[in-house]
Design a protein around this motif. Structure first.
Motif, PDB file in Angstrom:
ATOM      1  N   GLN A 107       6.759  -2.524  12.895  1.00 17.67           N
ATOM      2  CA  GLN A 107       7.613  -1.338  12.716  1.00 17.67           C
ATOM      3  C   GLN A 107       7.872  -1.001  11.246  1.00 17.67           C
ATOM      4  N   THR A 108       6.837  -1.228  10.418  1.00 21.21           N
ATOM      5  CA  THR A 108       6.953  -0.868   9.005  1.00 21.21           C
ATOM      6  C   THR A 108       6.069   0.322   8.633  1.00 21.21           C
ATOM      7  N   SER A 109       5.270   0.816   9.593  1.00 19.31           N
ATOM      8  CA  SER A 109       4.318   1.889   9.287  1.00 19.31           C
ATOM      9  C   SER A 109       4.858   3.280   9.587  1.00 19.31           C
ATOM     10  N   ASP A 110       6.095   3.375  10.023  1.00 17.42           N
ATOM     11  CA  ASP A 110       6.713   4.677  10.258  1.00 17.42           C
ATOM     12  C   ASP A 110       6.673   5.502   8.974  1.00 17.42           C
ATOM     13  N   VAL A 111       6.400   6.796   9.119  1.00 18.74           N
ATOM     14  CA  VAL A 111       6.225   7.653   7.950  1.00 18.74           C
ATOM     15  C   VAL A 111       7.453   7.642   7.045  1.00 18.74           C
ATOM     16  N   VAL A 112       8.622   7.625   7.622  1.00 11.73           N
ATOM     17  CA  VAL A 112       9.856   7.607   6.818  1.00 11.73           C
ATOM     18  C   VAL A 112       9.911   6.338   5.974  1.00 11.73           C
ATOM     19  N   GLN A 113       9.578   5.200   6.584  1.00 13.16           N
ATOM     20  CA  GLN A 113       9.610   3.949   5.832  1.00 13.16           C
ATOM     21  C   GLN A 113       8.533   3.917   4.750  1.00 13.16           C
ATOM     22  N   VAL A 114       7.352   4.454   5.053  1.00 10.06           N
ATOM     23  CA  VAL A 114       6.296   4.491   4.050  1.00 10.06           C
ATOM     24  C   VAL A 114       6.695   5.397   2.887  1.00 10.06           C
ATOM     25  N   GLU A 115       7.368   6.498   3.191  1.00  8.78           N
ATOM     26  CA  GLU A 115       7.850   7.370   2.115  1.00  8.78           C
ATOM     27  C   GLU A 115       8.828   6.631   1.204  1.00  8.78           C
ATOM     28  N   HIS A 116       9.776   5.902   1.795  1.00 10.41           N
ATOM     29  CA  HIS A 116      10.721   5.127   0.983  1.00 10.41           C
ATOM     30  C   HIS A 116       9.978   4.103   0.132  1.00 10.41           C
ATOM     31  N   LEU A 117       8.953   3.490   0.699  1.00 12.46           N
ATOM     32  CA  LEU A 117       8.154   2.511  -0.035  1.00 12.46           C
ATOM     33  C   LEU A 117       7.486   3.150  -1.243  1.00 12.46           C
ATOM     34  N   ILE A 118       6.890   4.318  -1.045  1.00 10.62           N
ATOM     35  CA  ILE A 118       6.207   5.000  -2.153  1.00 10.62           C
ATOM     36  C   ILE A 118       7.192   5.389  -3.247  1.00 10.62           C
ATOM     37  N   ARG A 119       8.346   5.850  -2.845  1.00 15.86           N
ATOM     38  CA  ARG A 119       9.362   6.221  -3.850  1.00 15.86           C
ATOM     39  C   ARG A 119       9.812   4.987  -4.647  1.00 15.86           C
ATOM     40  N   ARG A 120       9.936   3.853  -3.990  1.00 13.37           N
ATOM     41  CA  ARG A 120      10.306   2.622  -4.700  1.00 13.37           C
ATOM     42  C   ARG A 120       9.196   2.203  -5.662  1.00 13.37           C
ATOM     43  N   LEU A 121       7.953   2.303  -5.203  1.00 11.99           N
ATOM     44  CA  LEU A 121       6.835   1.955  -6.074  1.00 11.99           C
ATOM     45  C   LEU A 121       6.803   2.852  -7.309  1.00 11.99           C
ATOM     46  N   HIS A 122       7.050   4.134  -7.094  1.00  8.61           N
ATOM     47  CA  HIS A 122       7.030   5.095  -8.205  1.00  8.61           C
ATOM     48  C   HIS A 122       8.171   4.823  -9.184  1.00  8.61           C
TER      49      HIS A 122
END
Length: 317
Positions: free
Chosen positions: A220-235
């Motif tokens: 349950q980590t591949s949800d688009v909302v969670q992936v968006e949060h991940l990308i923002r953290r990486l950035h």
């Protein structure tokens, strides 16, 4: 290897379908075909070449229940392939099933020093079922290299390339990591799949020097909302200078929105059914925005104008 040596910029479109498929005929492919400022300069020396490369199978092994890894010995011309480009494969028959057309397949890895090209493919149709039956020593006809690959932008500071891929899209993105790292960029690869057993390329990318983040439906980590949060953290931790994706419409839509907000340029590699793969048959035409943010559409051939396109000009499917 039957060569289809390219001609000059003088012809805007490739040869007619019958001519393009006849071994030995000239196919006019210009290296500037995607540059609107280049015109049709008959003196252009940056000509591309494609050929029917007769490749010998080294191995063709299952990597999980759905995907196989095909390794081929290839002629010199095939070894010039770049990340995002593809080959049009003449798939062998599978039992009583005979593929009518070639199958386009993006390159997974190229190792020029070892005369080797590789493909990662999902076994799901007549063509790939035929590929799955290839054995060591068999010959495969691979027309290419074809298409427009990724174009990494020059950056004033340290480059940080984001790779976001799901499923078979992982195969298309893997060689980009190699090219980006060789160019001095830092690469973060976010790999999405239904389950951990279907995550591919992680070791390949890690060995190449990329940072790997795996997200799956099962945990349950591949949800688009969670992936968006991940990308923002990486950035926020290390600003992303170039964003790329392949394999998921939902991830495309999210990445377009985030990249536009954060002013990150990017590209996408598209998958599409094809007929000739050199722009003659117009079987792979799809709509695109005329420019980033535009509501006006234009139509482009995935094989000829792509398969790599500007992230913000690409429409969802």
């Amino acid at each position: 290897m039957t060569s289809l040596q390219t001609d000059t910029c003088a012809a805007e479109n490739p040869a007619s379908g019958n001519e393009a498929r006849a071994p030995g005929n000239v196919v006019p492919l210009c290296a500037h075909r995607n540059d609107p400022t280049s015109g049709k300069d008959p003196t252009c020396s940056q000509m591309l070449s494609i050929a029917e490369n007769q490749c010998v199978v080294r191995s063709n092994e299952w990597v999980n229940p759905e995907y196989k890894h095909l390794v081929l010995s290839a002629p010199d011309l095939a070894l010039t392939v770049r990340a995002g480009q593809f080959f049009h494969l003449a798939c062998p028959p599978s039992n009583d099933e005979v593929p009518y057309l070639r199958r386009p397949m993006s390159i997974y890895r190229v190792v020029p020093d070892n005369q080797r090209i590789e493909f990662l493919y999902k076994v799901q149709g007549v063509g790939t079922r035929g590929l799955a039956q290839l054995n060591r020593g068999d010959t495969l006809d691979a027309l290419g290299p074809l298409g427009k690959g990724f174009d990494l932008p020059a950056t004033a500071g340290a480059a940080h390339v984001l790779l976001l891929a799901r499923g078979v899209g992982l195969a298309t993105m893997a060689p980009l990591a190699q090219e980006a790292i060789a160019a001095g960029a830092h690469v973060t690869a976010v790999l999405s799949a239904r389950s951990p057993s279907l995550v591919m390329s992680a070791d390949y990318l890690r060995d190449a020097g990329a940072d790997i983040v795996i997200v799956t439906d099962d945990d349950q980590t591949s949800d688009v909302v969670q992936v968006e949060h991940l990308i923002r953290r990486l950035h926020a931790s290390r600003p992303v200078t170039f964003a790329t994706t392949c394999g998921s419409n939902r991830l495309l839509s999210m990445l377009q929105r985030v990249a536009a907000e954060l002013q990150i340029p990017g590209q996408i590699a598209l998958e599409q059914h094809m007929g000739c793969a050199i722009g003659a048959c117009y079987a792979c035409v799809r709509p695109f925005r005329k420019s980033a943010g535009s509501d006006e559409l234009t139509y482009r051939r995935v094989c000829w104008d792509g398969p790599v396109f500007d992230l913000q000009e690409t429409t969802s499917w």
